[in-house]
Write a protein that holds these residues in place. Structure first.
Motif, mmCIF file in Angstrom:
data_model
loop_
_atom_site.group_PDB
_atom_site.id
_atom_site.type_symbol
_atom_site.label_atom_id
_atom_site.label_comp_id
_atom_site.label_asym_id
_atom_site.label_seq_id
_atom_site.Cartn_x
_atom_site.Cartn_y
_atom_site.Cartn_z
ATOM 1 N N UNK A 140 -10.765 56.643 -65.795
ATOM 2 C CA UNK A 140 -11.245 56.243 -67.120
ATOM 3 C C UNK A 140 -10.428 55.093 -67.703
ATOM 4 N N UNK A 141 -9.258 54.845 -67.190
ATOM 5 C CA UNK A 141 -8.453 53.731 -67.687
ATOM 6 C C UNK A 141 -8.938 52.383 -67.212
ATOM 7 N N UNK A 142 -9.911 52.373 -66.294
ATOM 8 C CA UNK A 142 -10.471 51.123 -65.788
ATOM 9 C C UNK A 142 -11.391 50.508 -66.841
ATOM 10 N N UNK A 143 -11.279 49.227 -67.072
ATOM 11 C CA UNK A 143 -12.069 48.565 -68.114
ATOM 12 C C UNK A 143 -13.479 48.279 -67.600
ATOM 13 N N UNK A 144 -14.243 49.344 -67.527
ATOM 14 C CA UNK A 144 -15.592 49.265 -66.956
ATOM 15 C C UNK A 144 -16.544 48.456 -67.836
ATOM 16 N N UNK A 145 -16.284 48.384 -69.125
ATOM 17 C CA UNK A 145 -17.229 47.739 -70.040
ATOM 18 C C UNK A 145 -16.825 46.321 -70.427
ATOM 19 N N UNK A 146 -15.876 45.747 -69.721
ATOM 20 C CA UNK A 146 -15.469 44.391 -70.080
ATOM 21 C C UNK A 146 -16.576 43.390 -69.741
ATOM 22 N N UNK A 149 -6.008 54.451 -75.443
ATOM 23 C CA UNK A 149 -7.223 54.056 -76.162
ATOM 24 C C UNK A 149 -8.401 53.903 -75.205
ATOM 25 N N UNK A 150 -8.155 53.295 -74.037
ATOM 26 C CA UNK A 150 -9.232 53.072 -73.062
ATOM 27 C C UNK A 150 -9.763 54.398 -72.543
ATOM 28 N N UNK A 151 -8.866 55.312 -72.210
ATOM 29 C CA UNK A 151 -9.271 56.619 -71.693
ATOM 30 C C UNK A 151 -10.029 57.403 -72.758
ATOM 31 N N UNK A 152 -9.492 57.448 -73.963
ATOM 32 C CA UNK A 152 -10.136 58.207 -75.040
ATOM 33 C C UNK A 152 -11.540 57.670 -75.329
ATOM 34 N N UNK A 153 -11.653 56.362 -75.360
ATOM 35 C CA UNK A 153 -12.947 55.739 -75.670
ATOM 36 C C UNK A 153 -13.970 55.996 -74.551
ATOM 37 N N UNK A 154 -13.572 55.768 -73.307
ATOM 38 C CA UNK A 154 -14.506 55.895 -72.189
ATOM 39 C C UNK A 154 -14.877 57.350 -71.901
ATOM 40 N N UNK A 155 -13.881 58.233 -71.922
ATOM 41 C CA UNK A 155 -14.164 59.640 -71.678
ATOM 42 C C UNK A 155 -15.020 60.224 -72.796
ATOM 43 N N UNK A 156 -14.728 59.851 -74.033
ATOM 44 C CA UNK A 156 -15.517 60.336 -75.154
ATOM 45 C C UNK A 156 -16.971 59.904 -75.056
ATOM 46 N N UNK A 157 -17.193 58.692 -74.559
ATOM 47 C CA UNK A 157 -18.568 58.204 -74.408
ATOM 48 C C UNK A 157 -19.315 59.050 -73.366
#
Length: 272
Positions: free
Chosen positions: A253-259, A22-30
């Motif tokens: 992309x699995x890093x929670x950059x937007x936390x 989920x994290x990868x899909x969300x961040x890469x898609x952005x």
């Protein structure tokens, strides 16, 4: 062999961890501006696995052997010229490719101090620190004393390296756009860029296919990093985006950059 195995490790991790997917899909898609394809997602998973397995190799093997795996350098003249001019250098690299290679390479041009943030698992800290602090590489802790060491190194005409896309703690960042969404962004890189006479160089290590080694890429910022603190943070994020989009599958992309750290207000909200 490590990269071959790492690719399969990444695929297994992808299958087992819904949170990672989920994290990868969300961040890469952005970053891409559209839903990533299955092939793109699997490439990211494979590169993540390779990164996991190559890091211990970089830390534990002799520095000469590690450096021998750098088979191509693009823009190396920027660093060589800065050192020849006696200028201090701030080297910024995102979590892209084999970022641990960057400081090891730069240390062949003189002393470099890198910011060291201990891992969550305390048992890994001695291995990480020993693997980084070799030759001309020194490490500075991510606290007030470490920041002072970084500033002192730059004022002495030396090099400083850091990962500016880490999520900082409360009081250590500002909200700045990162691929179109506000991200709590560290201010340290922006502050260090203000040191008189410092030259900012962007650097990242591309992981070449089939274990052929690494290609280092050094470049000047596309646009000047200038203005007030917030403007500089925005500029740093912009430069990081430019590098990532050169090889998006190798970004973490699995890093929670937007936390949002505890105690930090929502973007645009006033602190109580």
């Amino acid at each position: 062999m490590l990269h071959l195995i790492g690719g399969w490790v990444g695929r297994v991790f992808w299958l087992l961890s819904a949170a990672f997917r989920d994290e990868v899909r969300r961040n890469l898609g952005r970053a891409l501006g559209h839903e990533p394809s299955r092939q793109q997602l699997l490439r990211v998973a494979e590169e993540t696995g390779r990164q996991m397995l190559e890091l211990p190799w970089v830390w534990l093997r002799p520095q000469e052997e590690v450096l021998s795996r750098i088979v191509q350098v693009e823009g190396g003249e920027l660093l060589a010229q800065a050192r020849q001019d006696g200028a201090s250098v701030l080297l910024l690299t995102p979590h892209l490719g084999c970022f641990e290679m960057c400081a090891q390479y730069c240390s062949t041009h003189g002393p470099i101090t890198v910011l060291f943030r201990p891992p969550r698992k305390a048992s890994l800290a001695p291995i990480m620190e020993a693997g980084r602090a070799r030759g001309n590489v020194q490490v500075a802790p991510a606290d007030v004393s470490g920041v002072r060491r970084l500033v002192k190194a730059l004022r002495s005409g030396e090099m400083v390296g850091m990962l500016p896309d880490q999520a900082p703690k409360q009081g250590e960042g500002v909200w700045a756009p990162f691929f179109g969404k506000p991200a709590w962004t560290m201010t340290l890189a922006a502050r260090l860029s203000e040191v008189k006479g410092v030259r900012v160089i962007m650097i990242w290590a591309e992981r070449l296919p089939r274990g052929r080694g690494y290609a280092l890429h050094l470049s000047e910022p596309v646009a000047p990093i200038e203005g007030d603190l917030e403007a500089r943070c925005v500029a740093v994020n912009r430069e990081i985006e430019q590098l990532i989009m050169r090889c998006p599958e190798q970004y973490l992309w699995g890093y929670k950059r937007y936390k949002r750290p505890s105690g930090v207000p929502e973007p645009g909200a006033e602190a109580e």
